[in-house]
Design a protein around this motif. Structure first.
Motif, PDB file in Angstrom:
ATOM      1  N   GLU A 144       0.838  -1.197   0.000  1.00  0.00           N
ATOM      2  CA  GLU A 144       0.000   0.000   0.000  1.00  0.00           C
ATOM      3  C   GLU A 144       0.870   1.243   0.000  1.00  0.00           C
ATOM      4  N   PRO A 145       0.300   2.404  -0.431  1.00  0.00           N
ATOM      5  CA  PRO A 145       1.057   3.648  -0.347  1.00  0.00           C
ATOM      6  C   PRO A 145       1.448   3.964   1.092  1.00  0.00           C
ATOM      7  N   ASN A 146       2.588   4.586   1.263  1.00  0.00           N
ATOM      8  CA  ASN A 146       3.083   4.942   2.585  1.00  0.00           C
ATOM      9  C   ASN A 146       2.133   5.923   3.264  1.00  0.00           C
ATOM     10  N   ARG A 147       1.981   5.748   4.552  1.00  0.00           N
ATOM     11  CA  ARG A 147       1.124   6.635   5.337  1.00  0.00           C
ATOM     12  C   ARG A 147       1.951   7.317   6.419  1.00  0.00           C
ATOM     13  N   SER A 148       1.619   8.558   6.689  1.00  0.00           N
ATOM     14  CA  SER A 148       2.325   9.270   7.750  1.00  0.00           C
ATOM     15  C   SER A 148       1.773   8.861   9.106  1.00  0.00           C
ATOM     16  N   PRO A 149       2.533   9.083  10.183  1.00  0.00           N
ATOM     17  CA  PRO A 149       1.973   8.840  11.511  1.00  0.00           C
ATOM     18  C   PRO A 149       0.791   9.781  11.763  1.00  0.00           C
ATOM     19  N   ASP A 150      -0.118   9.348  12.630  1.00  0.00           N
ATOM     20  CA  ASP A 150      -1.177  10.230  13.126  1.00  0.00           C
ATOM     21  C   ASP A 150      -0.701  10.780  14.453  1.00  0.00           C
ATOM     22  N   ILE A 151      -0.640  12.094  14.568  1.00  0.00           N
ATOM     23  CA  ILE A 151      -0.063  12.721  15.756  1.00  0.00           C
ATOM     24  C   ILE A 151      -1.032  13.751  16.319  1.00  0.00           C
ATOM     25  N   TYR A 167       4.445  13.880  29.898  1.00  0.00           N
ATOM     26  CA  TYR A 167       3.489  14.049  28.809  1.00  0.00           C
ATOM     27  C   TYR A 167       3.847  13.091  27.680  1.00  0.00           C
ATOM     28  N   LYS A 168       2.919  12.195  27.375  1.00  0.00           N
ATOM     29  CA  LYS A 168       3.104  11.225  26.294  1.00  0.00           C
ATOM     30  C   LYS A 168       2.476  11.793  25.031  1.00  0.00           C
ATOM     31  N   MET A 169       3.305  12.092  24.034  1.00  0.00           N
ATOM     32  CA  MET A 169       2.777  12.604  22.778  1.00  0.00           C
ATOM     33  C   MET A 169       1.956  11.510  22.085  1.00  0.00           C
ATOM     34  N   ALA A 170       0.850  11.893  21.468  1.00  0.00           N
ATOM     35  CA  ALA A 170       0.002  10.922  20.768  1.00  0.00           C
ATOM     36  C   ALA A 170       0.582  10.682  19.383  1.00  0.00           C
ATOM     37  N   VAL A 171       1.156   9.492  19.181  1.00  0.00           N
ATOM     38  CA  VAL A 171       1.695   9.130  17.864  1.00  0.00           C
ATOM     39  C   VAL A 171       1.246   7.715  17.541  1.00  0.00           C
ATOM     40  N   PHE A 172       0.694   7.532  16.348  1.00  0.00           N
ATOM     41  CA  PHE A 172       0.262   6.213  15.909  1.00  0.00           C
ATOM     42  C   PHE A 172       0.602   6.074  14.433  1.00  0.00           C
ATOM     43  N   ASP A 173       1.165   4.930  14.066  1.00  0.00           N
ATOM     44  CA  ASP A 173       1.516   4.694  12.677  1.00  0.00           C
ATOM     45  C   ASP A 173       0.826   3.418  12.208  1.00  0.00           C
ATOM     46  N   ALA A 174      -0.094   3.555  11.264  1.00  0.00           N
ATOM     47  CA  ALA A 174      -0.871   2.413  10.789  1.00  0.00           C
ATOM     48  C   ALA A 174      -0.009   1.416  10.018  1.00  0.00           C
ATOM     49  N   ASP A 175       1.158   1.854   9.524  1.00  0.00           N
ATOM     50  CA  ASP A 175       2.066   0.951   8.819  1.00  0.00           C
ATOM     51  C   ASP A 175       2.942   0.150   9.781  1.00  0.00           C
ATOM     52  N   GLY A 176       2.853   0.443  11.070  1.00  0.00           N
ATOM     53  CA  GLY A 176       3.664  -0.269  12.046  1.00  0.00           C
ATOM     54  C   GLY A 176       5.102   0.203  12.107  1.00  0.00           C
ATOM     55  N   TYR A 264      11.582   2.381  22.699  1.00  0.00           N
ATOM     56  CA  TYR A 264      10.453   2.975  21.980  1.00  0.00           C
ATOM     57  C   TYR A 264       9.126   2.507  22.554  1.00  0.00           C
ATOM     58  N   ALA A 265       8.189   3.434  22.698  1.00  0.00           N
ATOM     59  CA  ALA A 265       6.875   3.098  23.239  1.00  0.00           C
ATOM     60  C   ALA A 265       5.782   3.568  22.309  1.00  0.00           C
ATOM     61  N   GLY A 266       6.017   3.465  21.038  1.00  0.00           N
ATOM     62  CA  GLY A 266       5.049   3.958  20.067  1.00  0.00           C
ATOM     63  C   GLY A 266       4.158   2.872  19.523  1.00  0.00           C
ATOM     64  N   THR A 267       4.240   2.584  18.223  1.00  0.00           N
ATOM     65  CA  THR A 267       3.318   1.638  17.602  1.00  0.00           C
ATOM     66  C   THR A 267       3.968   0.282  17.400  1.00  0.00           C
ATOM     67  N   LEU A 268       3.124  -0.734  17.230  1.00  0.00           N
ATOM     68  CA  LEU A 268       3.564  -2.089  16.911  1.00  0.00           C
ATOM     69  C   LEU A 268       3.285  -2.358  15.439  1.00  0.00           C
ATOM     70  N   PRO A 269       3.828  -3.444  14.884  1.00  0.00           N
ATOM     71  CA  PRO A 269       3.488  -3.796  13.502  1.00  0.00           C
ATOM     72  C   PRO A 269       1.989  -3.903  13.324  1.00  0.00           C
ATOM     73  N   ALA A 270       1.531  -3.639  12.119  1.00  0.00           N
ATOM     74  CA  ALA A 270       0.099  -3.507  11.873  1.00  0.00           C
ATOM     75  C   ALA A 270      -0.693  -4.716  12.316  1.00  0.00           C
ATOM     76  N   THR A 276      -5.619  -1.594  22.988  1.00  0.00           N
ATOM     77  CA  THR A 276      -5.964  -0.770  24.136  1.00  0.00           C
ATOM     78  C   THR A 276      -4.890   0.241  24.494  1.00  0.00           C
ATOM     79  N   SER A 277      -3.834   0.353  23.722  1.00  0.00           N
ATOM     80  CA  SER A 277      -2.794   1.303  24.068  1.00  0.00           C
ATOM     81  C   SER A 277      -2.040   1.702  22.820  1.00  0.00           C
ATOM     82  N   TRP A 278      -1.068   2.596  23.012  1.00  0.00           N
ATOM     83  CA  TRP A 278      -0.193   2.960  21.907  1.00  0.00           C
ATOM     84  C   TRP A 278       0.860   1.857  21.684  1.00  0.00           C
ATOM     85  N   GLY A 279       0.748   0.743  22.367  1.00  0.00           N
ATOM     86  CA  GLY A 279       1.750  -0.310  22.283  1.00  0.00           C
ATOM     87  C   GLY A 279       2.980   0.045  23.078  1.00  0.00           C
TER      88      GLY A 279
END
Length: 776
Positions: A144-151, A167-176, A264-270, A276-279
């Motif tokens: 799929e086309p690359n997607r940017s993180p959602d922040i 303060y935990k910044m909200a970052v999520f990456d659907a591509d993992g 790293y405490a951000g996203t996991l592979p898709a 229930t969390s940012w992973g």
């Protein structure tokens, strides 16, 4: 005019110009691929959150490198406004600018925006500088086309100087991908003053900002951060012109001068992203002494190689307030409590169906006042009569498959001081329609029709409304072979009522139930379909909802079918009942209101017990607050009189009429009643008046011997104050001050809004007060 005077005037004009130009508070941006246009070009949606001192400003992104294309549409909406900015500062307004771009190629390009000026900052940031890297190449790992993180981050954060906070910044990456948050380091491109303010530390791997200590100041810190995502394994990006580009993961981190590293405490592979969390995990620190980073440091190791897939700006304002007497949450600083979702919780939403996030906070030494939010376009916030904040948002079809972070913090006040809770962020994931349902709202009912084939996990014999005790609430009554159908009165079946400045909202749900109500576990599919009707508080008052209430018929195991009747009578002989067609009943202040509750049943040897009676402006037991007349079998109001009867299934009582203050003058009396085996000393009925809330008898009830029923709600009304002569003429009124209260607005019978909620995901209040003595 002297030369010095002219010079002074020019200086003042220049200063005024600079002050008026100081209006920037920060901003973020992300992008999403939205398919191909008919001409073969690429469609991209850019979402920019911009915070200024006016809701009319927004960032105008310009192409810096590459073939960026052009903007084909733009929509700007307000997300949130400041409520507690210090009086000497301009107010802030966060907007979201949603732009659709026509891009000729899927090859990478850079966008930039730069201008002057930030509001007055204590870390000398003046101009704003934001840069983004966009790459729509097709990934070899996902196809799929690359997607940017959602922040996301709150546009304005504040903390007392003596209270360290994370303060935990909200970052999520659907591509993992691996997401990093660093401080800007390209001066004039990513930042104006490219250094983390003293008193703060930043762990880039976990996107965690820590405030540790610094002095209070009336000026804000301007934070100029950058978010980047990196492939976790080596991948190729393929482009429509046939070219490719390889992307390498970051190398293993090591100690680098001036930086510390973390886990790293951000996203996991898709395929394995936590629901229930940012992973996330708590960051660890790889320093010589093994300690957390010192103030003013950041944990991004710039020599780890690897090139980012995307680059996004994350800029916001941070205010350090004066010292607070205690940093313990729940005292001065608001403490978030249930039903507030946990940090990083994932909330499932559906297209065209409203999703709801409920936030509640408490503080013993300050007053909860407002909530600051950041989220997608058309998100709203309200405060209801339960002092809970309700965040609502309805995804549109174009949101399908997207993920939107929503951040919030509750603010409280004590004198001139303002305190902010921790910042929490949740992730809303938009899925396809799960349950096909139709909700129809009328003046006094909600009709819900659910297509059985769409109800995953459906077991028809184990579904019920919130309170199915009344026979009218049975789902078997109207359902057919293809649909679950229920027509629910607004005052029955466990319908919940909420109220804010503009609306009354009635809610119920269809949910799973066990065969045995005493079971505390289940092995059946847990399903839930929430639905609601929303009524504006303007327009004509409904007639149906103001009519005499009918008898309540209940079926319960061990007691069969029995009927409760609640009526008003003209005197203490309880022989002349008021005609049901004469409602609403009118009374003069000081008149005595005579009421009778009667239970009829085919089962002998039973007795009725009245556990509580309350007054409320709506015929709904779930409206709060209410005025208590009887509680736990005890008379709470001093004017209550009860009358002895020989019939154990009859309860007669009276009270003095009361005055209504406010926009409307109607009230309903609702009583909670139950049936028991007569003469059994082990029932609630035999205990009579109890000073504390009774609960232990329900737990002692044996399965094999049913000695008492559940509690049932019966109501009657409405009552109304008789409009008589001008009170200024000095008529003597015997007013009971305990029964004087303000009532809210009745709902309108026009403009009703319906909806279905599928996942658990300034208020008009009722107050009770005594009248001034001159009105007695």
């Amino acid at each position: 005019m002297s030369a010095s005077t002219v010079l002074l005037l020019l200086q003042l004009q220049l200063l005024a110009s600079l002050v008026s130009a100081s209006h920037h508070w920060g901003g973020t941006m992300n992008y999403a691929y939205k398919g191909r246009n008919p001409d073969g070009s690429f469609k991209m949606v850019l979402r920019g959150k911009d915070t200024y001192d006016s809701c009319s400003n927004y960032h105008s992104w310009n192409c810096y490198t590459g073939n960026c294309g052009s903007v084909t549409s733009r929509k700007i909406t307000t997300i949130d406004l400041s409520t507690n900015t210090p009086f000497y500062k301009s107010q802030w307004c966060e907007t979201e600018n949603v732009e659709t771009w026509r891009v000729p190629s899927d090859k990478p390009f850079q966008l930039r925006v730069a201008s002057c000026c930030w509001i007055t900052t204590r870390n000398s940031v003046s101009d704003w500088r934001l840069e983004s890297l966009v790459d729509l190449g097709t990934r070899s790992d996902t196809g799929e086309p690359n997607r940017s993180p959602d922040i996301a981050v709150l546009p304005f954060i504040r903390v007392p100087q003596n209270c360290p906070r994370t303060y935990k910044m909200a970052v999520f990456d659907a591509d993992g991908d691996e997401v990093m948050c660093r401080y800007g380091n390209l001066q004039g491109i990513e930042c104006d003053v490219c250094s983390l303010p003293s008193g703060f530390s930043l762990d880039s791997d976990s996107c965690t900002l820590r405030y540790q200590s610094t002095s209070a100041d009336s000026s804000i810190f301007a934070f100029e951060m950058v978010v980047e995502d990196f492939a976790r394994n080596r991948i190729d990006l393929s482009y429509s012109d046939g070219s490719k580009m390889s992307k390498s993961p970051l190398l293993s981190r090591g100690k680098t001068e001036g930086y510390t590293a973390g886990v790293y405490a951000g996203t996991l592979p898709a395929a394995t992203v936590s629901p229930t969390s940012w992973g996330g995990a708590e960051p660890s620190y790889n320093t010589t002494a093994g300690n957390p980073p010192s103030p003013g440091t950041t944990s991004f190791a710039q020599n780890r190689n690897g090139s980012p897939l995307s680059k996004l700006p994350l800029q916001f304002a941070f205010l350090v307030d004066p010292v607070v007497p205690s940093c313990q949450e729940g005292q001065y600083l608001p403490q978030l409590v249930a039903p507030t979702p946990a940090e990083g919780e994932r909330i499932l939403a559906e297209v065209n169906k409203e999703v709801e996030i409920r936030v509640k906070a408490q503080a013993t030494h300050s007053s909860i006042q407002s909530i600051v939010i950041s989220g997608p376009t058309n998100i709203t916030k309200h405060k209801d009569t339960n002092n809970e904040f309700v965040i609502r948002w309805t995804p549109v079809p174009d949101d399908l498959g997207e993920h939107y972070p929503v951040c919030f913090a509750v603010e409280s006040v004590s004198g001139s001081s303002v305190y902010q809770s921790e910042m929490r962020c949740v992730l809303v994931e938009i899925r396809k329609k799960q349950i096909e349902a139709t909700v129809t709202c009328t003046e006094s009912t909600m009709k819900v029709e659910v297509k059985k084939a769409s109800f995953f996990g459906l077991e028809e014999d184990h579904l019920q409304l919130n309170d199915p005790s009344n026979t009218i609430c049975s789902l078997d009554r109207l359902s057919n072979s293809t649909h679950i159908v229920a027509i629910i009165p607004l005052n029955e079946c466990g319908t919940q009522i909420e109220e804010d400045d503009d609306y009354l909202i009635f809610k119920n749900e269809i949910t799973t139930v066990e065969d045995d109500p005493n079971e505390i576990i289940t092995r059946k599919h847990l399903v839930e379909a929430r639905f609601y009707c929303q009524y504006p508080k303007r327009g004509n008052v409904t007639l149906n909802f103001s009519a005499h209430r009918k008898n309540v018929t209940v079926w319960e195991k061990g007691f069969g079918t029995f009927t409760y009747q609640f009526e008003f009578y003209q005197d203490d002989q309880f022989e002349a009942m008021f005609d049901p067609n004469s409602y609403p009943l009118e009374f003069d202040i000081g008149n005595r209101i005579y009421m009778q509750l009667d239970a009829s049943s085919s089962v002998n040897n039973t007795e009725m017990f009245v556990e509580s009676c309350r007054a409320a402006p709506y015929d709904n037991p779930n409206y709060h607050p209410t005025y208590s007349i009887i509680e736990n079998g005890c008379a709470v109001d001093s004017t209550v009189q009860t009358y002895p009867t020989s019939n154990e299934r009859l309860f007669q009582f009276s009270m003095e009429a009361f005055k209504f203050i406010g926009l409307h003058d109607q009230v309903y009396i609702s009583c909670t009643v139950m049936m028991c085996e007569a003469g059994n000393p082990n029932t609630r009925c035999s205990q009579g008046c109890m000073n504390s809330t009774w609960s232990h008898f329900s737990s002692r009830r044996k399965r094999e011997t049913v000695v008492q029923s559940g509690k049932h709600l019966v109501s009657q009304g409405p009552l109304r104050l008789r409009r008589g002569a001008d009170p200024s003429r000095g008529t003597e009124l015997n007013l009971n001050p305990n029964l004087v209260f303000v009532v809210g607005c009745l709902f309108a019978a026009v403009g009703m809004v319906c909806g279905v909620l599928l996942y658990k995901t300034k208020t008009s209040r009722v107050k009770y007060q005594s009248l001034p003595s001159y009105e007695n």
